[in-house]
Design a protein around this motif. Structure first.
Motif, PDB file in Angstrom:
ATOM      1  N   GLN A  62      38.530  49.894  39.083  1.00  0.00           N
ATOM      2  CA  GLN A  62      37.673  50.393  40.161  1.00  0.00           C
ATOM      3  C   GLN A  62      36.369  49.630  40.307  1.00  0.00           C
ATOM      4  O   GLN A  62      35.796  49.573  41.383  1.00  0.00           O
ATOM      5  CB  GLN A  62      37.387  51.876  39.921  1.00  0.00           C
ATOM      6  N   GLN A  63      35.900  49.030  39.218  1.00  0.00           N
ATOM      7  CA  GLN A  63      34.616  48.317  39.307  1.00  0.00           C
ATOM      8  C   GLN A  63      34.896  46.829  39.469  1.00  0.00           C
ATOM      9  O   GLN A  63      35.359  46.170  38.545  1.00  0.00           O
ATOM     10  CB  GLN A  63      33.805  48.573  38.050  1.00  0.00           C
ATOM     11  N   LEU A  64      34.608  46.334  40.674  1.00  0.00           N
ATOM     12  CA  LEU A  64      34.948  44.952  40.997  1.00  0.00           C
ATOM     13  C   LEU A  64      33.669  44.151  41.253  1.00  0.00           C
ATOM     14  O   LEU A  64      32.747  44.644  41.906  1.00  0.00           O
ATOM     15  CB  LEU A  64      35.852  44.926  42.239  1.00  0.00           C
ATOM     16  N   TYR A  65      33.640  42.929  40.714  1.00  0.00           N
ATOM     17  CA  TYR A  65      32.438  42.105  40.813  1.00  0.00           C
ATOM     18  C   TYR A  65      32.797  40.700  41.302  1.00  0.00           C
ATOM     19  O   TYR A  65      33.803  40.133  40.881  1.00  0.00           O
ATOM     20  CB  TYR A  65      31.775  41.960  39.437  1.00  0.00           C
ATOM     21  N   GLU A  66      31.885  40.165  42.132  1.00  0.00           N
ATOM     22  CA  GLU A  66      32.050  38.755  42.543  1.00  0.00           C
ATOM     23  C   GLU A  66      31.394  37.850  41.525  1.00  0.00           C
ATOM     24  O   GLU A  66      31.745  36.685  41.392  1.00  0.00           O
ATOM     25  CB  GLU A  66      31.347  38.545  43.893  1.00  0.00           C
ATOM     26  N   ASN A  67      30.404  38.407  40.819  1.00  0.00           N
ATOM     27  CA  ASN A  67      29.545  37.594  39.973  1.00  0.00           C
ATOM     28  C   ASN A  67      29.575  38.104  38.533  1.00  0.00           C
ATOM     29  O   ASN A  67      29.412  39.310  38.306  1.00  0.00           O
ATOM     30  CB  ASN A  67      28.126  37.723  40.577  1.00  0.00           C
ATOM     31  N   LEU A  68      29.763  37.204  37.576  1.00  0.00           N
ATOM     32  CA  LEU A  68      29.888  37.619  36.170  1.00  0.00           C
ATOM     33  C   LEU A  68      28.614  38.288  35.660  1.00  0.00           C
ATOM     34  O   LEU A  68      28.679  39.267  34.922  1.00  0.00           O
ATOM     35  CB  LEU A  68      30.253  36.415  35.286  1.00  0.00           C
ATOM     36  N   ASP A  69      27.446  37.753  36.032  1.00  0.00           N
ATOM     37  CA  ASP A  69      26.197  38.347  35.525  1.00  0.00           C
ATOM     38  C   ASP A  69      26.094  39.817  35.902  1.00  0.00           C
ATOM     39  O   ASP A  69      25.598  40.639  35.120  1.00  0.00           O
ATOM     40  CB  ASP A  69      24.978  37.576  36.062  1.00  0.00           C
ATOM     41  N   ASP A  70      26.570  40.157  37.101  1.00  0.00           N
ATOM     42  CA  ASP A  70      26.521  41.570  37.519  1.00  0.00           C
ATOM     43  C   ASP A  70      27.441  42.410  36.638  1.00  0.00           C
ATOM     44  O   ASP A  70      27.095  43.519  36.242  1.00  0.00           O
ATOM     45  CB  ASP A  70      26.939  41.711  38.993  1.00  0.00           C
ATOM     46  N   MET A  71      28.614  41.861  36.314  1.00  0.00           N
ATOM     47  CA  MET A  71      29.533  42.620  35.447  1.00  0.00           C
ATOM     48  C   MET A  71      28.919  42.781  34.051  1.00  0.00           C
ATOM     49  O   MET A  71      28.998  43.856  33.444  1.00  0.00           O
ATOM     50  CB  MET A  71      30.903  41.934  35.368  1.00  0.00           C
ATOM     51  N   LEU A  72      28.292  41.710  33.562  1.00  0.00           N
ATOM     52  CA  LEU A  72      27.703  41.765  32.218  1.00  0.00           C
ATOM     53  C   LEU A  72      26.544  42.752  32.147  1.00  0.00           C
ATOM     54  O   LEU A  72      26.228  43.273  31.073  1.00  0.00           O
ATOM     55  CB  LEU A  72      27.235  40.365  31.793  1.00  0.00           C
ATOM     56  N   ALA A  73      25.904  43.018  33.299  1.00  0.00           N
ATOM     57  CA  ALA A  73      24.764  43.947  33.310  1.00  0.00           C
ATOM     58  C   ALA A  73      25.216  45.404  33.231  1.00  0.00           C
ATOM     59  O   ALA A  73      24.398  46.296  33.021  1.00  0.00           O
ATOM     60  CB  ALA A  73      23.930  43.719  34.576  1.00  0.00           C
ATOM     61  N   ASN A  74      26.497  45.652  33.367  1.00  0.00           N
ATOM     62  CA  ASN A  74      27.008  47.028  33.323  1.00  0.00           C
ATOM     63  C   ASN A  74      27.031  47.514  31.861  1.00  0.00           C
ATOM     64  O   ASN A  74      27.806  47.005  31.045  1.00  0.00           O
ATOM     65  CB  ASN A  74      28.422  47.066  33.930  1.00  0.00           C
ATOM     66  N   PRO A  75      26.223  48.513  31.516  1.00  0.00           N
ATOM     67  CA  PRO A  75      26.174  48.960  30.111  1.00  0.00           C
ATOM     68  C   PRO A  75      27.430  49.712  29.677  1.00  0.00           C
ATOM     69  O   PRO A  75      27.631  49.945  28.484  1.00  0.00           O
ATOM     70  CB  PRO A  75      24.952  49.894  30.087  1.00  0.00           C
ATOM     71  N   ASP A  76      28.282  50.071  30.635  1.00  0.00           N
ATOM     72  CA  ASP A  76      29.491  50.833  30.294  1.00  0.00           C
ATOM     73  C   ASP A  76      30.690  49.938  30.003  1.00  0.00           C
ATOM     74  O   ASP A  76      31.835  50.399  29.989  1.00  0.00           O
ATOM     75  CB  ASP A  76      29.828  51.825  31.419  1.00  0.00           C
ATOM     76  N   ILE A  77      30.434  48.644  29.808  1.00  0.00           N
ATOM     77  CA  ILE A  77      31.509  47.714  29.406  1.00  0.00           C
ATOM     78  C   ILE A  77      31.205  47.261  27.982  1.00  0.00           C
ATOM     79  O   ILE A  77      30.096  46.819  27.693  1.00  0.00           O
ATOM     80  CB  ILE A  77      31.566  46.512  30.371  1.00  0.00           C
ATOM     81  N   ASP A  78      32.194  47.411  27.094  1.00  0.00           N
ATOM     82  CA  ASP A  78      32.001  47.025  25.685  1.00  0.00           C
ATOM     83  C   ASP A  78      32.398  45.581  25.418  1.00  0.00           C
ATOM     84  O   ASP A  78      31.864  44.933  24.519  1.00  0.00           O
ATOM     85  CB  ASP A  78      32.882  47.888  24.772  1.00  0.00           C
ATOM     86  N   ALA A  79      33.395  45.094  26.163  1.00  0.00           N
ATOM     87  CA  ALA A  79      33.988  43.786  25.839  1.00  0.00           C
ATOM     88  C   ALA A  79      34.430  43.086  27.121  1.00  0.00           C
ATOM     89  O   ALA A  79      34.768  43.748  28.108  1.00  0.00           O
ATOM     90  CB  ALA A  79      35.204  43.985  24.934  1.00  0.00           C
ATOM     91  N   VAL A  80      34.422  41.752  27.086  1.00  0.00           N
ATOM     92  CA  VAL A  80      34.924  41.016  28.247  1.00  0.00           C
ATOM     93  C   VAL A  80      35.989  40.008  27.814  1.00  0.00           C
ATOM     94  O   VAL A  80      35.953  39.470  26.706  1.00  0.00           O
ATOM     95  CB  VAL A  80      33.802  40.265  29.013  1.00  0.00           C
ATOM     96  N   ALA A  81      36.928  39.768  28.720  1.00  0.00           N
ATOM     97  CA  ALA A  81      37.933  38.714  28.539  1.00  0.00           C
ATOM     98  C   ALA A  81      37.640  37.649  29.598  1.00  0.00           C
ATOM     99  O   ALA A  81      37.619  37.960  30.789  1.00  0.00           O
ATOM    100  CB  ALA A  81      39.331  39.287  28.729  1.00  0.00           C
ATOM    101  N   LEU A  82      37.395  36.434  29.134  1.00  0.00           N
ATOM    102  CA  LEU A  82      37.050  35.338  30.043  1.00  0.00           C
ATOM    103  C   LEU A  82      38.274  34.445  30.213  1.00  0.00           C
ATOM    104  O   LEU A  82      38.672  33.738  29.283  1.00  0.00           O
ATOM    105  CB  LEU A  82      35.874  34.536  29.475  1.00  0.00           C
ATOM    106  N   VAL A  83      38.870  34.485  31.394  1.00  0.00           N
ATOM    107  CA  VAL A  83      40.085  33.697  31.654  1.00  0.00           C
ATOM    108  C   VAL A  83      39.793  32.804  32.861  1.00  0.00           C
ATOM    109  O   VAL A  83      40.526  32.746  33.843  1.00  0.00           O
ATOM    110  CB  VAL A  83      41.298  34.614  31.879  1.00  0.00           C
ATOM    111  N   THR A  84      38.689  32.140  32.748  1.00  0.00           N
ATOM    112  CA  THR A  84      38.104  31.339  33.825  1.00  0.00           C
ATOM    113  C   THR A  84      38.349  29.847  33.563  1.00  0.00           C
ATOM    114  O   THR A  84      38.822  29.475  32.478  1.00  0.00           O
ATOM    115  CB  THR A  84      36.590  31.623  33.852  1.00  0.00           C
ATOM    116  N   PRO A  85      38.009  28.970  34.523  1.00  0.00           N
ATOM    117  CA  PRO A  85      38.194  27.536  34.261  1.00  0.00           C
ATOM    118  C   PRO A  85      37.466  27.105  32.984  1.00  0.00           C
ATOM    119  O   PRO A  85      36.359  27.580  32.684  1.00  0.00           O
ATOM    120  CB  PRO A  85      37.586  26.884  35.512  1.00  0.00           C
ATOM    121  N   THR A  86      38.108  26.214  32.235  1.00  0.00           N
ATOM    122  CA  THR A  86      37.628  25.812  30.914  1.00  0.00           C
ATOM    123  C   THR A  86      36.173  25.350  30.931  1.00  0.00           C
ATOM    124  O   THR A  86      35.409  25.646  30.009  1.00  0.00           O
ATOM    125  CB  THR A  86      38.554  24.699  30.384  1.00  0.00           C
TER     126      THR A  86
END
Ligand code: NAI
Length: 349
Positions: A62-86
């Motif tokens: 449900q929570q969709l972001y265009e920008n990674l920094d905005d996603m990282l600013a969400n305190p309700d996320i514990d972990a991220v998976a980065l599957v982006t260009p190397t």
């Protein structure tokens, strides 16, 4: 690195956000949403609207972001998976660690050693957080069994690793478009074999490398200093050697295989790229169906990899795979790339 204590141990599921929903990211998103215990995929980030829509429609995000920094600013996320260009991995990993998140990042960690070391430094300042690089073969049950056999001394002292990563030819040339950000065939494909060789041989220090290659079907790769078939040899301290082959042009399918030769025996893993255990004999000959791509070969390992990440974040089980292993793989992969481009033997720094 120390094991990680988690805010989530024994409690709520780990809340994960994924960045990158391309060829592999969409698969990881599925695994995180539906295939991994004790975690929920709560957020997704991609600059591409269709990929965000995929996360919403197919993974229930449900929570969709265009920008990674905005996603990282969400305190309700514990972990991220980065599957982006190397080329983005190192900077995004550092940003995620500084934002207090556990991080899973796809291989390779970075395209130069300085960036890898910068990540390592930041990770050392955040020892309570997991930082894991996706060397998926470490989670494949067949490679794990082989490594146990070697560790128990059953083939004596291992001294040769002969390992290949070979993909079915793609006439559309996806990887030609991918070449500017992938780091080339050695950094993109052989990096897995480099990590395997170190793992199977007990992590000896790499001393020097040789490399060659050829463009059999995709000459456009030459514009990026890349090849569609690459060969390399690594000399390790203590006498062990690794011979690596990577190809983008197989006619039959995906074939990842590894042979480890020791003083008292040898192991072969994944020979011939057989899709199943059915051997068909008829008027056309004797044959197996073939694996089509890396995901078909390693689907179980990708699932186990995510389970291991979540377990590490929850403080349930520490990872054997260390960030320092990813730094060494990049160091060796870069030396091989340089050896190919210069035609010289290269000392691994
Ligand atoms: P891809 O090009 O299909 O996907 C890249 C994704 O990143 C796309 O969804 C794109 O929209 C997204 N993206 C681009 N910029 C972004 C940004 N600033 N923030 C968030 N998302 C962004 O590439 P593919 O094949 O999925 O590879 C991704 C990574 O996975 C690469 O690093 C590759 O080396 C690795 N990989 C690993 C494999 C393995 O065996 N472990 C196999 C295939 C890929």
């Amino acid at each position: 690195m120390e094991s990680h204590q988690s805010k989530k141990q024994g409690g709520q599921p780990l809340r994960v956000g994924i960045a990158g929903l391309g060829r592999l990211g969409a698969r990881h998103a599925q695994a995180l949403a539906y295939g991994t215990r004790h975690c929920t995929l709560v957020a997704a980030c991609s600059p591409v609207a269709a990929e965000r829509a995929y996360a919403a429609e197919h993974c229930g995000v449900q929570q969709l972001y265009e920008n990674l920094d905005d996603m990282l600013a969400n305190p309700d996320i514990d972990a991220v998976a980065l599957v982006t260009p190397t080329s983005m991995h190192a900077g995004q990993t550092i940003a995620a660690l500084r934002a207090g998140k556990h991080v899973f990042v796809e291989k390779p960690l970075a395209l130069n050693v300085e960036d890898c070391e910068a990540v390592l430094k930041v990770a050392e300042q955040h020892l309570q957080q997991v930082a894991m690089v996706g060397f998926v073969r470490r989670f494949d049950p067949h490679y794990q069994a082989a490594q146990r056999v070697i560790a128990q001394g059953e083939i004596g002292r291992p001294f040769i690793v002969n390992s290949q990563t070979c993909d079915l030819n793609d006439p559309e040339g996806f990887f030609v478009r991918f070449a500017p950000t992938s780091g080339g065939i050695f950094m993109d494909c052989s990096i897995h074999d480099i990590d395997l060789a170190r793992w199977m041989l007990g992590k000896p220090r790499a001393l020097r490398v040789f490399a060659s290659g050829t463009n059999a079907l995709h000459p456009a790769l030459a514009e990026h200093g890349d090849v569609d078939n690459g060969l390399a040899m690594i000399e390790f301290e203590g006498g062990a050697r690794a011979v690596l082959y990577a190809s983008r042009t197989m006619a039959h399918g995906h074939e990842t295989s590894t042979e480890i030769i020791g003083t008292a025996g040898k192991l072969q893993i994944g020979e011939h790229g057989a899709k199943d255990r059915i051997l068909r004999s008829d008027g056309h000959g004797v044959r197996h169906a073939v694996l089509r791509d890396f995901y078909e070969r390693f689907e179980a390992a990708f699932q186990a990899e995510m389970a291991a990440f979540v377990a590490a974040c929850r403080g349930e089980k520490a990872l054997e795979l260390e960030l320092a292993d990813a730094v060494e793989a990049t160091r060796i992969g870069l030396a091989i790339t340089k050896a190919y481009r210069t035609g010289q033997v290269v000392e691994v720094g």
